[in-house]
Design a protein around this motif. Structure first.
Motif, PDB file in Angstrom:
ATOM      1  N   UNK A  15      -0.162  -3.547  23.389  1.00 40.77           N
ATOM      2  CA  UNK A  15      -0.219  -4.062  22.017  1.00 40.77           C
ATOM      3  C   UNK A  15      -1.586  -4.633  21.665  1.00 40.77           C
ATOM      4  N   UNK A  16      -1.990  -4.403  20.427  1.00 40.49           N
ATOM      5  CA  UNK A  16      -3.288  -4.884  19.934  1.00 40.49           C
ATOM      6  C   UNK A  16      -3.078  -5.602  18.605  1.00 40.49           C
ATOM      7  N   UNK A  17      -3.541  -6.844  18.533  1.00 40.96           N
ATOM      8  CA  UNK A  17      -3.440  -7.630  17.306  1.00 40.96           C
ATOM      9  C   UNK A  17      -4.640  -7.332  16.426  1.00 40.96           C
ATOM     10  N   UNK A  18      -4.392  -6.800  15.243  1.00 41.75           N
ATOM     11  CA  UNK A  18      -5.478  -6.492  14.312  1.00 41.75           C
ATOM     12  C   UNK A  18      -5.960  -7.781  13.641  1.00 41.75           C
ATOM     13  N   UNK A  19      -7.179  -7.754  13.155  1.00 40.12           N
ATOM     14  CA  UNK A  19      -7.821  -8.958  12.628  1.00 40.12           C
ATOM     15  C   UNK A  19      -7.344  -9.399  11.249  1.00 40.12           C
ATOM     16  N   UNK A  20      -7.061  -8.464  10.371  1.00 37.79           N
ATOM     17  CA  UNK A  20      -6.792  -8.808   8.971  1.00 37.79           C
ATOM     18  C   UNK A  20      -5.412  -9.412   8.753  1.00 37.79           C
ATOM     19  N   UNK A  21      -5.281 -10.141   7.641  1.00 37.21           N
ATOM     20  CA  UNK A  21      -3.988 -10.563   7.111  1.00 37.21           C
ATOM     21  C   UNK A  21      -3.532  -9.478   6.152  1.00 37.21           C
ATOM     22  N   UNK A  22      -2.267  -9.079   6.279  1.00 37.19           N
ATOM     23  CA  UNK A  22      -1.711  -8.031   5.424  1.00 37.19           C
ATOM     24  C   UNK A  22      -0.582  -8.599   4.580  1.00 37.19           C
ATOM     25  N   UNK A  23      -0.347  -7.947   3.443  1.00 36.32           N
ATOM     26  CA  UNK A  23       0.748  -8.328   2.557  1.00 36.32           C
ATOM     27  C   UNK A  23       1.494  -7.074   2.114  1.00 36.32           C
ATOM     28  N   UNK A  24       2.737  -7.282   1.694  1.00 34.65           N
ATOM     29  CA  UNK A  24       3.564  -6.219   1.140  1.00 34.65           C
ATOM     30  C   UNK A  24       3.663  -6.471  -0.361  1.00 34.65           C
ATOM     31  N   UNK A  25       3.390  -5.449  -1.156  1.00 35.79           N
ATOM     32  CA  UNK A  25       3.421  -5.568  -2.614  1.00 35.79           C
ATOM     33  C   UNK A  25       4.264  -4.439  -3.194  1.00 35.79           C
ATOM     34  N   UNK A  26       4.773  -4.648  -4.391  1.00 40.71           N
ATOM     35  CA  UNK A  26       5.487  -3.603  -5.111  1.00 40.71           C
ATOM     36  C   UNK A  26       4.811  -3.408  -6.463  1.00 40.71           C
ATOM     37  N   UNK A  27       4.449  -2.164  -6.767  1.00 39.69           N
ATOM     38  CA  UNK A  27       3.779  -1.853  -8.033  1.00 39.69           C
ATOM     39  C   UNK A  27       4.404  -0.603  -8.639  1.00 39.69           C
ATOM     40  N   UNK A  28       4.220  -0.445  -9.933  1.00 42.35           N
ATOM     41  CA  UNK A  28       4.699   0.769 -10.597  1.00 42.35           C
ATOM     42  C   UNK A  28       3.662   1.886 -10.506  1.00 42.35           C
ATOM     43  N   UNK A  29       2.392   1.500 -10.544  1.00 43.38           N
ATOM     44  CA  UNK A  29       1.295   2.464 -10.426  1.00 43.38           C
ATOM     45  C   UNK A  29       0.283   1.935  -9.424  1.00 43.38           C
ATOM     46  N   UNK A  30      -0.311   2.835  -8.678  1.00 42.50           N
ATOM     47  CA  UNK A  30      -1.322   2.457  -7.697  1.00 42.50           C
ATOM     48  C   UNK A  30      -2.620   2.108  -8.421  1.00 42.50           C
ATOM     49  N   UNK A  31      -3.118   0.879  -8.237  1.00 40.65           N
ATOM     50  CA  UNK A  31      -4.395   0.532  -8.871  1.00 40.65           C
ATOM     51  C   UNK A  31      -5.521   1.439  -8.361  1.00 40.65           C
ATOM     52  N   UNK A  32      -6.366   1.864  -9.264  1.00 37.89           N
ATOM     53  CA  UNK A  32      -7.510   2.690  -8.863  1.00 37.89           C
ATOM     54  C   UNK A  32      -8.395   1.915  -7.908  1.00 37.89           C
ATOM     55  N   UNK A  33      -8.907   2.586  -6.920  1.00 36.98           N
ATOM     56  CA  UNK A  33      -9.867   2.039  -5.959  1.00 36.98           C
ATOM     57  C   UNK A  33      -9.302   1.008  -4.988  1.00 36.98           C
ATOM     58  N   UNK A  34      -8.003   0.751  -5.006  1.00 37.71           N
ATOM     59  CA  UNK A  34      -7.457  -0.191  -4.035  1.00 37.71           C
ATOM     60  C   UNK A  34      -7.397   0.497  -2.670  1.00 37.71           C
ATOM     61  N   UNK A  35      -7.690  -0.260  -1.648  1.00 38.27           N
ATOM     62  CA  UNK A  35      -7.587   0.244  -0.276  1.00 38.27           C
ATOM     63  C   UNK A  35      -6.252  -0.212   0.293  1.00 38.27           C
ATOM     64  N   UNK A  36      -5.422   0.748   0.681  1.00 42.46           N
ATOM     65  CA  UNK A  36      -4.103   0.416   1.224  1.00 42.46           C
ATOM     66  C   UNK A  36      -3.969   0.945   2.638  1.00 42.46           C
ATOM     67  N   UNK A  37      -3.134   0.281   3.399  1.00 45.57           N
ATOM     68  CA  UNK A  37      -2.820   0.737   4.739  1.00 45.57           C
ATOM     69  C   UNK A  37      -1.655   1.709   4.689  1.00 45.57           C
ATOM     70  N   UNK A  38      -0.714   1.460   3.782  1.00 48.30           N
ATOM     71  CA  UNK A  38       0.478   2.299   3.693  1.00 48.30           C
ATOM     72  C   UNK A  38       1.050   2.253   2.281  1.00 48.30           C
ATOM     73  N   UNK A  39       1.676   3.354   1.902  1.00 48.71           N
ATOM     74  CA  UNK A  39       2.374   3.447   0.616  1.00 48.71           C
ATOM     75  C   UNK A  39       3.718   4.099   0.879  1.00 48.71           C
ATOM     76  N   UNK A  40       4.762   3.542   0.311  1.00 48.37           N
ATOM     77  CA  UNK A  40       6.087   4.151   0.423  1.00 48.37           C
ATOM     78  C   UNK A  40       6.739   4.121  -0.949  1.00 48.37           C
ATOM     79  N   UNK A  41       7.214   5.276  -1.404  1.00 55.04           N
ATOM     80  CA  UNK A  41       7.876   5.364  -2.703  1.00 55.04           C
ATOM     81  C   UNK A  41       9.319   4.903  -2.559  1.00 55.04           C
ATOM     82  N   UNK A  42       9.679   3.871  -3.303  1.00 52.94           N
ATOM     83  CA  UNK A  42      11.056   3.400  -3.356  1.00 52.94           C
ATOM     84  C   UNK A  42      11.560   3.558  -4.786  1.00 52.94           C
ATOM     85  N   UNK A  43      12.852   3.449  -4.961  1.00 51.72           N
ATOM     86  CA  UNK A  43      13.443   3.583  -6.293  1.00 51.72           C
ATOM     87  C   UNK A  43      12.841   2.573  -7.268  1.00 51.72           C
TER      88      UNK A  43
END
Length: 130
Positions: A15-43
């Motif tokens: 196991x390796x602990x990554x340096x950054x703090x991450x958050x989970x967000x919910x949006x209707x549209x992906x903001x232009x130029x945002x850097x994301x680690x993951x995207x999942x389409x939910x209802x």
């Protein structure tokens, strides 16, 4: 080659602990130029995992912040029991876990305040599986 054998997976977690703090967000549209680690389409919309810095830059709402522990073992998507074993040791340590299985590795998001404790618990799981 991806590993399916649970004992082999657990003994080789690395196991390796990554340096950054991450958050989970919910949006209707992906903001232009945002850097994301993951995207999942939910209802309800797009669920994003991104750094807290990116969420704040784009003024995205989130609850809590997390650190990511990458399990550097090459796990098969068809392996049985890896998520359960990791979740069990974190449950015993009273640490919440959000597991994301990607193609090559599993990534465990734990509350930032518990990251070092979680890393130690996962390392102990791996050590005891050898």
């Amino acid at each position: 080659m991806a590993i399916k054998n649970l004992n082999k997976l657990l003994s080789d977690l690395n196991p390796e602990l990554l340096d950054d703090d991450y958050v989970f967000c919910s949006v209707q549209e992906l903001p232009l130029d945002i850097e994301v680690l993951s995207i999942f389409q939910e209802e309800e919309g797009l669920s994003l995992i991104c750094t807290r810095q990116q969420a704040e830059l784009f003024e995205l709402a989130y609850e809590g912040h997390f650190r990511c522990i990458t399990l550097n073992v090459l796990s098969s998507l068809e392996a049985v029991g890896l998520t359960a074993a990791v979740s069990e040791v974190l449950t015993k340590a009273n640490i919440s876990a959000n597991v994301v299985a990607a193609y090559h590795h599993d990534h465990v998001f734990v509350p930032s305040k518990d990251a070092l404790k979680a890393l130690a618990a996962i390392r102990e799981l791996s050590k005891s599986s050898r």
